[in-house]
Design a protein around this motif. Structure first.
Motif, short mmCIF file in Angstrom:
data_model
loop_
_atom_site.label_atom_id
_atom_site.label_comp_id
_atom_site.label_asym_id
_atom_site.label_seq_id
_atom_site.Cartn_x
_atom_site.Cartn_y
_atom_site.Cartn_z
N VAL A 58 -16.88 3.73 -1.07
CA VAL A 58 -17.49 3.64 -2.40
C VAL A 58 -18.91 4.20 -2.34
O VAL A 58 -19.59 4.06 -1.32
CB VAL A 58 -17.52 2.18 -2.94
N PRO A 59 -19.38 4.81 -3.44
CA PRO A 59 -20.74 5.36 -3.44
C PRO A 59 -21.80 4.28 -3.66
O PRO A 59 -22.96 4.48 -3.30
CB PRO A 59 -20.72 6.35 -4.61
N TYR A 91 -1.32 -4.90 -6.30
CA TYR A 91 -1.69 -6.31 -6.23
C TYR A 91 -0.74 -7.12 -7.10
O TYR A 91 -0.37 -6.68 -8.20
CB TYR A 91 -3.11 -6.52 -6.76
N MET A 102 -2.85 8.36 1.23
CA MET A 102 -2.80 7.05 0.58
C MET A 102 -2.83 7.25 -0.93
O MET A 102 -3.71 7.97 -1.44
CB MET A 102 -3.97 6.18 1.05
N ALA A 145 -19.51 -1.81 -6.70
CA ALA A 145 -18.08 -2.02 -6.38
C ALA A 145 -17.81 -3.50 -6.10
O ALA A 145 -16.80 -4.06 -6.55
CB ALA A 145 -17.68 -1.16 -5.18
N VAL A 167 -9.42 -6.23 1.49
CA VAL A 167 -9.87 -4.88 1.17
C VAL A 167 -11.29 -4.77 1.70
O VAL A 167 -12.11 -5.68 1.50
CB VAL A 167 -9.81 -4.60 -0.34
N ILE A 173 -11.72 1.09 1.42
CA ILE A 173 -12.03 1.95 0.29
C ILE A 173 -13.49 2.38 0.40
O ILE A 173 -14.38 1.53 0.47
CB ILE A 173 -11.79 1.20 -1.04
N SER A 202 -16.56 9.61 -6.50
CA SER A 202 -16.42 8.26 -7.06
C SER A 202 -15.78 7.30 -6.07
O SER A 202 -15.62 6.12 -6.36
CB SER A 202 -15.62 8.30 -8.36
N GLY A 203 -15.41 7.81 -4.88
CA GLY A 203 -14.82 6.96 -3.85
C GLY A 203 -13.33 7.16 -3.74
O GLY A 203 -12.75 8.03 -4.41
N GLY A 204 -12.70 6.37 -2.87
CA GLY A 204 -11.26 6.47 -2.70
C GLY A 204 -10.78 5.70 -1.49
O GLY A 204 -11.59 5.19 -0.70
N MET A 205 -9.45 5.61 -1.37
CA MET A 205 -8.85 4.89 -0.24
C MET A 205 -9.14 5.68 1.04
O MET A 205 -8.87 6.88 1.10
CB MET A 205 -7.35 4.74 -0.48
N HIS A 206 -9.64 4.99 2.04
CA HIS A 206 -10.13 5.67 3.24
C HIS A 206 -9.25 5.46 4.47
O HIS A 206 -8.96 6.41 5.20
CB HIS A 206 -11.56 5.20 3.52
N HIS A 207 -8.85 4.24 4.76
CA HIS A 207 -7.96 4.01 5.90
C HIS A 207 -7.23 2.68 5.76
O HIS A 207 -7.57 1.86 4.90
CB HIS A 207 -8.70 4.09 7.24
N ILE A 208 -6.20 2.52 6.60
CA ILE A 208 -5.49 1.25 6.72
C ILE A 208 -5.70 0.76 8.15
O ILE A 208 -5.57 1.55 9.09
CB ILE A 208 -3.97 1.39 6.50
N ILE A 241 -2.74 1.06 -4.29
CA ILE A 241 -2.58 -0.31 -3.80
C ILE A 241 -1.96 -1.12 -4.91
O ILE A 241 -2.39 -1.01 -6.07
CB ILE A 241 -3.94 -0.96 -3.45
N ILE A 247 -7.34 -2.87 4.09
CA ILE A 247 -7.28 -1.53 3.50
C ILE A 247 -8.70 -1.18 3.14
O ILE A 247 -9.38 -1.94 2.44
CB ILE A 247 -6.40 -1.51 2.23
N LEU A 293 -12.04 2.34 -10.87
CA LEU A 293 -11.98 1.48 -9.68
C LEU A 293 -12.26 2.30 -8.42
O LEU A 293 -11.46 2.32 -7.47
CB LEU A 293 -10.61 0.79 -9.59
N ASN A 294 -13.40 2.99 -8.41
CA ASN A 294 -13.84 3.72 -7.23
C ASN A 294 -12.78 4.67 -6.68
O ASN A 294 -12.53 4.71 -5.46
CB ASN A 294 -14.28 2.74 -6.12
N GLY A 295 -12.14 5.41 -7.57
CA GLY A 295 -11.20 6.43 -7.12
C GLY A 295 -9.90 5.89 -6.57
O GLY A 295 -9.13 6.64 -5.96
N THR A 296 -9.65 4.60 -6.77
CA THR A 296 -8.45 3.98 -6.21
C THR A 296 -7.47 3.67 -7.34
O THR A 296 -7.79 2.94 -8.27
CB THR A 296 -8.80 2.68 -5.49
N ILE A 325 0.88 -1.16 0.00
CA ILE A 325 0.00 0.00 0.00
C ILE A 325 0.92 1.21 0.00
O ILE A 325 1.80 1.32 0.86
CB ILE A 325 -0.89 0.05 1.26
#
Lengths: 134, 134
Positions: B12-13, A82, A77, B18, B53, B10, B74-80, A80, B8, A124-127, A8
């Protein structure tokens, strides 16, 4: 298709300071910094039990993370990564499903000396997703 | 102090969309959705070889990820989320190092029925960090 989470990635404005936080405050094992001129970043890997965190600092004038840090000056962040068995087969399958591959669509050599590709975050959802062939 | 990366997350809306992308396009194993009213989210876990995830969709009017999705629709990585052996010992040690714990500083019960805490992203390079006692 997706294998292990290889790492990550977190973009940071000050790699030495971030490395010290992960090592001294969070008690994690950290690598030496590694300058990747072709990718425009200097990286430090935080070695965890099951995966890694990659700390990224801009390197050079055209770093791909400069714009990210302008929007998020304290860092954040970034992507990611993979693992996949066959990066060209994965790329072709994902493109056939409508996902966009960044750049010219051909793998580059990443931080581990292995071929890597990035997928468009809007698909991919803003990722931002990196694929690495292992 | 940091153990495994538990997941991790993510934001998402649209959790169904997703989930379908991770299952059908990326070929990953996904869990059933789980509504966590106390956390204001519905979650789906994408099960990878070495970690997970966590896809997060807002649940209810006071969801903690509503503001995140307003900024990043559109979303995004939120926390680890990192695993720790003793969450109270970890909390006290991190507080002594100057890191801020969110909320009232007391662990809540997380998605896996284990105590969790969140650390202030401003203290960790813009990254929201969850600690989970395992």
């Amino acid at each position: 298709m997706l294998g292990r989470v290889n790492h990550i990635a977190i973009a940071v404005p000050d790699l030495a300071q971030a490395t010290a936080t992960y090592r001294d405050v969070l008690g994690a094992r950290v690598s030496q910094p590694q300058a990747l001129a072709a990718h425009g970043v200097t990286v430090v890997f935080v070695e965890l039990e099951n995966t890694k965190v990659e700390l990224l600092e801009p390197l050079g004038a055209d770093s791909p993370i400069t714009a990210f840090l302008e929007k998020s000056p304290s860092g954040g962040m970034h992507h990611i990564c993979y693992e996949v068995d066959d990066i060209l087969a994965a790329r072709d399958q994902l493109k056939a499903s409508g996902l966009r591959v960044l750049g010219d669509g051909n793998p580059k050599i990443g931080a581990h000396g292995k071929p890597v590709l990035f997928l468009h975050p809007k698909d991919l959802n803003g990722t931002l997703v990196e694929l690495e062939e292992v």
